[in-house]
Design an enzyme around this catalytic site. Structure first.
Site, PDB file in Angstrom:
ATOM      1  N   GLU A   1      -3.163   7.391  -4.270  1.00  0.00           N
ATOM      2  CA  GLU A   1      -3.227   6.210  -3.598  1.00  0.00           C
ATOM      3  C   GLU A   1      -3.178   4.891  -4.525  1.00  0.00           C
ATOM      4  O   GLU A   1      -3.868   4.848  -5.396  1.00  0.00           O
ATOM      5  CB  GLU A   1      -4.562   5.922  -2.772  1.00  0.00           C
ATOM      6  CG  GLU A   1      -4.571   4.626  -2.026  1.00  0.00           C
ATOM      7  CD  GLU A   1      -5.851   4.469  -1.485  1.00  0.00           C
ATOM      8  OE1 GLU A   1      -6.000   4.650  -0.114  1.00  0.00           O
ATOM      9  OE2 GLU A   1      -6.787   3.954  -1.960  1.00  0.00           O
TER      10      GLU A   1
ATOM     11  N   TYR B   1       0.903  -1.258  -0.124  1.00  0.00           N
ATOM     12  CA  TYR B   1       0.101  -0.144   0.004  1.00  0.00           C
ATOM     13  C   TYR B   1       0.861   1.453  -0.107  1.00  0.00           C
ATOM     14  O   TYR B   1       1.688   1.337   0.768  1.00  0.00           O
ATOM     15  CB  TYR B   1      -0.814   0.188   1.209  1.00  0.00           C
ATOM     16  CG  TYR B   1      -1.850   1.360   1.385  1.00  0.00           C
ATOM     17  CD1 TYR B   1      -2.934   1.064   0.777  1.00  0.00           C
ATOM     18  CD2 TYR B   1      -1.270   2.487   1.995  1.00  0.00           C
ATOM     19  CE1 TYR B   1      -3.939   2.501   0.944  1.00  0.00           C
ATOM     20  CE2 TYR B   1      -1.921   3.728   2.053  1.00  0.00           C
ATOM     21  CZ  TYR B   1      -3.195   3.841   1.426  1.00  0.00           C
ATOM     22  OH  TYR B   1      -4.000   4.803   1.606  1.00  0.00           O
TER      23      TYR B   1
END
Ligand code: GDP
Ligand code: MN
Length: 416
Positions: free
Chosen positions: A212, A119
């Site tokens: 993101e 992530y």
């Protein structure tokens, strides 16, 4: 403003970030030809909606009912089939409403050989006035659960904006690389440093409030690729990026929000029944408080701004009337730069054009208030004038109550 995954991936690719080759399809009859441009046999078909959690989401209708919004498929024919099934169908995820969202575009890309999912995001931390990099070695789906269960597994680094490169440094990159489990002198660590530098530059250059990558994948050959990408551009900086502004997907916005955006009105839909049109954010908040105090609930926040034109007032009025929950309208204007006669002209024009289906209470005060009241009174429209702010709120709440009572009797009569 949010971008779709395929739009975000295009921005990333332009910065030299590795993303899988892919095509976007919006018309079912084009699916087959589009897919033919990709190398198979394994392809990934991904629904494009402005909500995350598509992989674990579920289609509510169509041939893919019960299945998710990300499909790994074997072969071009199946990819085209899957894309056709997703188009026009409704996908519900943890981030959509109960009713889900209609899929109007599908992104199909070449599958990647994933060794590990990470992530990585860069976002604006408003409290710290800094860009913050957030990273975790356990990426993929479910970063929210990870944050709840193992908060220490999430790495955070705030960037120092006064430093060259927007605060990116080899030190920051190495610290994160180590945290993500890349051996210090490995090719992947070097790849990561370059990637991070490109991402920080992109966020700064395009005034993004969020970038993101979840997952950022380590591929089997040790290189890094962005398999999912979420981008939010700062609305207040969009004027500096007309090319980004053009990427806005009007389907993902409610009709009222779309119209408010066009006319530069601050509009937020709320759950109540009294539509409000006010000038100035502070007065709009105070008006909402007074409505609550009088026992009602505002249907919206709507600030027409300091120097609204007649056209803007008309647009604001249309937006309020479009909301079926609205049972009464309260217009509360304090004329400063804004002239009350201009407001009155706008209200009368809009009410004539649209028809006034609900009671309207108007309180005008300040510049040209007398003229404004005269225009309203001589319009022949059923407008209730109010003197004070409190009185205006009480009148609006009473009007909405009796309108509701009338509607209740009406529908009860019809069911017989
Ligand atoms: P999200 O559920 O909306 O966040 O959609 P993602 O794009 O993140 O996809 C969800 C999951 O699908 C990812 O975590 C991956 O495990 C998987 N996935 C996405 N793209 C690929 C790909 O190209 N190849 C493979 N094998 N899996 C993928
Ligand atoms: Mn994802």
């Amino acid at each position: 403003m949010k971008l779709h995954e395929y739009q975000a991936k295009k921005l990333l690719r332009a910065e030299g970030v590795r993303v899988p080759d892919g095509v976007v399809v919006s018309r079912p009859e084009r699916a087959e030809a589009a897919v033919a441009k990709l190398k198979g046999p394994t392809l990934v078909v991904k629904a494009q909606i402005h909500a995350g959690g598509r992989g674990k989401g579920k289609f509510l209708d169509g041939a893919r009912r019960g299945k998710g919004g990300v499909a790994v498929v074997k072969g071009h024919a199946e990819a085209a089939d899957t894309a056709r099934q997703m188009l026009g169908a409704t996908l519900r995820t943890l981030q959509t409403s109960e009713n889900g969202q209609t899929v109007r575009k599908v992104w199909i890309e070449e599958a990647s050989r994933i060794a590990r999912e990470l992530y990585l995001s860069i976002l604006l931390d408003r409290a710290r006035s800094r860009l913050v990099i957030v990273a975790a070695a356990e990426g993929g789906m479910g970063i929210e659960e990870l944050a709840a269960e193992k908060p220490d597994a999430i790495l955070r680094v705030a960037l120092e904006p006064a430093l060259p490169g927007g605060g990116w440094s080899l030190y920051v990159a190495r610290r994160l690389a180590l945290g993500l489990g890349f051996p210090i002198r490995s090719a992947t660590a070097a790849d990561f440093a370059a990637l991070l530098r490109a991402l920080v530059a992109l966020v700064q250059k395009r005034d993004l409030s969020l970038l993101e990558l979840n997952p950022l994948a380590v591929l089997e050959d040790g290189t890094l690729a962005a398999l999912d990408a979420k981008v939010q551009a700062d609305d207040s900086a969009l004027f500096r990026h007309p090319d980004l502004a053009r990427l806005e997907d009007p389907h993902e916005m409610a009709a009222a929000e779309r119209e408010a955006r066009i006319h530069d009105l601050s509009y937020v839909k709320l759950d109540g029944e009294i539509g409000c049109m006010v000038n100035g954010a502070g007065l709009a908040m105070a008006t909402m408080d007074l409505i609550s105090l009088a026992g009602g609930e505002p249907a919206n926040f709507l600030d027409v701004g300091g120097g609204a034109s007649q056209e803007k007032v008309e647009a604001a009025f249309r937006i309020i009337l479009r909301d079926r929950a609205v049972k009464a309208i309260l217009i509360n204007i304090f004329g400063g730069i804004m002239r009350c006669d201009v407001i009155a002209e706008g209200v009368v024009a809009a009410a004539r054009a649209r028809g006034l289906r609900v009671p309207l209470v108007v309180r005008l005060e300040g510049t040209k208030a007398e003229e404004g009241r005269r225009i309203l009174a001589s319009s022949g429209l059923a407008i209730t004038p109010a003197e004070g702010l409190h009185e205006a709120a009480v009148l609006a709440v009473e009007a909405s109550r009796s309108a509701k009572a009338r509607a209740g009797r009406g529908s009860a009569g019809r069911t017989r």
